[in-house]
Scaffold this motif. Structure first.
Motif, PDB file in Angstrom:
ATOM      1  N   GLN A   1      17.928  -9.147  21.022  1.00  0.00           N
ATOM      2  CA  GLN A   1      18.265  -8.145  22.044  1.00  0.00           C
ATOM      3  C   GLN A   1      17.662  -8.498  23.398  1.00  0.00           C
TER       4      GLN A   1
ATOM      5  N   GLU B   1      16.085  -9.467  15.200  1.00  0.00           N
ATOM      6  CA  GLU B   1      17.070  -8.634  15.894  1.00  0.00           C
ATOM      7  C   GLU B   1      16.543  -8.182  17.260  1.00  0.00           C
ATOM      8  N   LEU B   2      15.290  -7.758  17.293  1.00  0.00           N
ATOM      9  CA  LEU B   2      14.699  -7.309  18.563  1.00  0.00           C
ATOM     10  C   LEU B   2      14.595  -8.463  19.555  1.00  0.00           C
TER      11      LEU B   2
ATOM     12  N   LYS C   1       6.816  -4.973  19.474  1.00  0.00           N
ATOM     13  CA  LYS C   1       7.192  -4.507  18.135  1.00  0.00           C
ATOM     14  C   LYS C   1       7.652  -5.660  17.256  1.00  0.00           C
ATOM     15  N   ALA C   2       8.416  -6.572  17.838  1.00  0.00           N
ATOM     16  CA  ALA C   2       8.888  -7.720  17.064  1.00  0.00           C
ATOM     17  C   ALA C   2       7.710  -8.534  16.534  1.00  0.00           C
TER      18      ALA C   2
ATOM     19  N   GLY D   1      13.607  -9.766   9.569  1.00  0.00           N
ATOM     20  CA  GLY D   1      14.995  -9.558   9.991  1.00  0.00           C
ATOM     21  C   GLY D   1      15.068  -8.659  11.212  1.00  0.00           C
ATOM     22  N   LYS D   2      14.361  -7.539  11.187  1.00  0.00           N
ATOM     23  CA  LYS D   2      14.332  -6.631  12.331  1.00  0.00           C
ATOM     24  C   LYS D   2      13.651  -7.291  13.524  1.00  0.00           C
TER      25      LYS D   2
ATOM     26  N   ASP E   1       8.928  -7.197   8.373  1.00  0.00           N
ATOM     27  CA  ASP E   1      10.380  -7.116   8.490  1.00  0.00           C
ATOM     28  C   ASP E   1      10.871  -8.190   9.453  1.00  0.00           C
TER      29      ASP E   1
ATOM     30  N   ARG F   1       9.841  -3.852  23.009  1.00  0.00           N
ATOM     31  CA  ARG F   1      10.577  -4.464  21.903  1.00  0.00           C
ATOM     32  C   ARG F   1       9.958  -5.800  21.510  1.00  0.00           C
TER      33      ARG F   1
ATOM     34  N   ASN G   1       4.743   0.283  12.337  1.00  0.00           N
ATOM     35  CA  ASN G   1       4.922  -1.123  12.719  1.00  0.00           C
ATOM     36  C   ASN G   1       4.008  -2.079  11.959  1.00  0.00           C
TER      37      ASN G   1
END
Length: 613
Positions: free
Chosen positions: A407, A403-404, A351-352, A399-400, A397, A348, A393
């Motif tokens: 988390q 979010e990651l 990906k972020a 915002g996403k 983004d 994660r 990917n």
């Protein structure tokens, strides 16, 4: 009876060139083998002239073997493996390889090139614990076992494994290949097995070597190309010993290729490599101090080079590149810092970082919109390309991305940086090789994007060798470098860049080292996703046909798309190639790629000639 050989000899005589030596003849003044490789060149030329090029450091004399691209087997322009130094070869069951050498082929000093050179290398170098403590190259060991090597006669060599070895031929055709031969006649006097003890001791003392192994290593420079005394089979042979600011290589009088008229290649008599500061290469190219240049030039130099054409007499073309990404970021999964090591192993987090980058802004600001946002994967030109894998990917983004990171419990601190689990700011240094400003320019834009999601980076330039060692040790947390070399693989091409296979893979150096040293060093892959890659790699190796290989390749690419092992940034960047208009047979359009292709090598620079000469 008029044969093709007779026609070639007649044409060669008409052109004022020495004709090919007859079987059994000793070509004291040079000449190709009795059975040369006939190259159909677009514009047959004439011998003569000097070609100048610029290099950024003295060790780049090794480019003589890259650009020369004389291989036992090599890639043709369709990326098929074909005989080159070999007259022919056969493969049985994917595991038995029989090589046939060219009758009358000689080293650059005129000594015969025979199976004894292969025997000497295999028995006395590759399997000598002093010279190669870890044993033969990894591509030569299947399931822990080396091949059975035999030499039926002076022109035949055979390698037989118990299991298929699909890595063998591509390793021979590589830009930096494995070499199965050495000039035995030259190296035996430096080998403990063959040299007289007193003479060997004298040479060790004279060269201030540690022992005979160190002495041998100083003489055996087949890939480094920095020992002018060592004979070679490349088209040009180095004449200048280091240290020097100017290296001269002359045509190999015994080179194995001829054109369709029987004229021996290479056409060009001399290649001169001038050492300059790599940062000055664009300026000196603009001033016309080179005849052929791509290395050291970048897309950002193109406008300047075009504007300089009238005064420097060069023409600058744009060639495609075939790397998976022009630039990519490599988080070090073997970081010495345990906190960062844990972060990088969290998918994660990776990906972020990937979706927190505005790649289109990089494209517009630095590449005039001519490049494309890119994952570090195969290109659309490859039959393995799938849209969903190539673009995974890569969308911006933030915002996403936030979010990651939320988390993962990486809370935002008062200074605008998120906090690591141990309380430190989420901030690190991205290290570069320091060889050009392009990487730093890209990182400035990346830093701006990442600052918005609470992740801070600083940039630290270094030297390539220093950076490599810092990656190996885990001191370098993240690096920026070029993406996978072969972005246009066919299904039968080994997926070595997508699996932990080598220590110089900056995202997982210790896994790669474990594979490269056959488990003697490094760390065995421990993440389930990495273990899955290794299993797929084994499945590919034993695949029955190309269709099965393609299916496995796609699973490997899916694994990469899901796990973001590396963070691709930009692709489709064009490479400037500046050259004299009179350099004949240089393609107007080409693909400038390291692997496969060896930069210029696949286009056979030995077949280029200078009209002015």
């Amino acid at each position: 009876m008029i044969t093709r050989r007779t026609l070639i000899e007649t044409a060669a005589l008409a052109a004022g060139c020495s004709f090919l030596p007859r079987r059994g003849a000793v070509a004291a003044d040079g000449g190709p083998p009795e059975v040369p490789l006939v190259v159909e060149v677009e514009q047959p030329g004439q011998q003569g002239g000097t070609l100048r090029t610029l290099i950024g450091r003295a060790r780049d004399t090794r480019l003589l073997t890259v650009y020369g691209y004389a291989r036992l087997v090599g890639y043709d322009l369709d990326y098929r493996l074909v005989p080159d130094l070999l007259e022919s070869f056969e493969v049985e069951e994917g595991r038995i390889f029989t090589f046939h050498l060219r009758p009358g082929h000689r080293w650059s000093d005129g000594q015969p090139f025979t199976s004894e050179d292969f025997r000497f290398y295999w028995e006395d170098v590759a399997n000598n614990e002093t010279l190669m403590p870890t044993g033969p190259d990894v591509q030569m060991v299947m399931d822990g076992e080396p091949p059975e090597v035999s030499h039926p006669d002076e022109l035949t060599v055979r390698y037989a494994w118990k299991q298929p070895n699909p890595f063998f031929l591509p390793a021979l055709a590589a830009a930096a290949p494995i070499y199965l031969y050495r000039p035995a006649h030259y190296l035996k006097p430096f080998h403990e097995k063959y040299a007289k003890p007193d003479e060997l001791a004298q040479q060790i003392a004279r060269t201030k070597s540690r022992d005979w192994g160190d002495l041998f290593g100083r003489k055996d420079r087949i890939s480094k190309i920095d020992n002018p005394e060592m004979p070679d089979v490349q088209p040009w042979v180095l004449q200048t010993p280091p240290p020097s600011e100017r290296f001269v290589a002359v045509r190999n009088r015994y080179f194995h290729r001829v054109d369709q008229n029987g004229v021996q290649l290479p056409y060009i008599d001399q290649v001169v490599l001038d050492v300059v500061d790599s940062k000055l290469i664009p300026i000196k190219t603009g001033a016309g101090e080179t005849d052929l240049q791509a290395r050291g030039l970048f897309f950002k130099d193109y406008t300047f080079l075009k504007e300089s054409e009238q005064r420097n007499g060069l023409v600058t073309r744009l060639w495609k590149q075939a790397s998976g990404a022009h630039l990519a970021l490599f988080p070090n999964l073997h970081a010495a810092d345990p906190v960062w090591r844990a972060m990088f192993r969290e998918v994660r987090f990776r990906k972020a970082l990937a979706i927190g980058i505005d790649r289109e802004a990089i494209n517009q600001f630095l590449f005039f919109g001519l490049a494309v946002p890119s994952n570090n994967t195969v290109m659309p030109e490859s039959p393995l390309w799938r849209d969903e894998l190539g673009t995974a990917n890569t969308g911006f983004d933030p915002g996403k991305a936030n979010e990651l990171l939320d988390q993962l419990g990486l809370a935002m601190g008062p200074a605008g940086f998120r906090k690591l689990p141990d309380g430190r700011d989420l901030r690190l240094v991205v290290e570069t090789a320091g060889e050009d400003s392009e990487q730093s320019d890209v990182l400035e834009l990346v830093a701006t994007n990442w600052r918005e999601i609470g992740f801070g980076i600083d940039v630290k330039p270094s030297q390539r060798d220093v950076l490599r060692n810092r990656v190996f040790s885990g001191e370098a947390l993240m690096t920026i470098w070029y993406g996978v070399e072969n972005g246009i693989p066919q299904p039968d091409y080994p997926p070595v860049e997508f699996v932990p296979t080598a220590q110089d893979q900056a995202q997982w150096p210790k896994w790669g080292q474990y594979m490269e040293t056959k488990g003697m060093a490094g760390e065995k892959p421990d993440l389930p996703e990495a273990k899955a890659l290794m299993k797929l790699f084994e499945d590919w190796r034993f695949a029955e046909d190309e269709q099965a290989q393609a299916a496995i390749w796609l699973q490997i690419l899916e694994n990469h798309a899901a796990n973001v092992w590396t963070i691709g940034l930009i692709g489709g960047v064009l490479q400037p190639v500046a050259a004299r208009p009179g350099l004949m047979n240089l393609p107007a359009e080409g693909i400038y790629n390291w692997e496969p292709g060896a930069h210029f090598g696949i286009y056979r620079p030995d077949s280029w000639w200078l009209k002015s000469a």
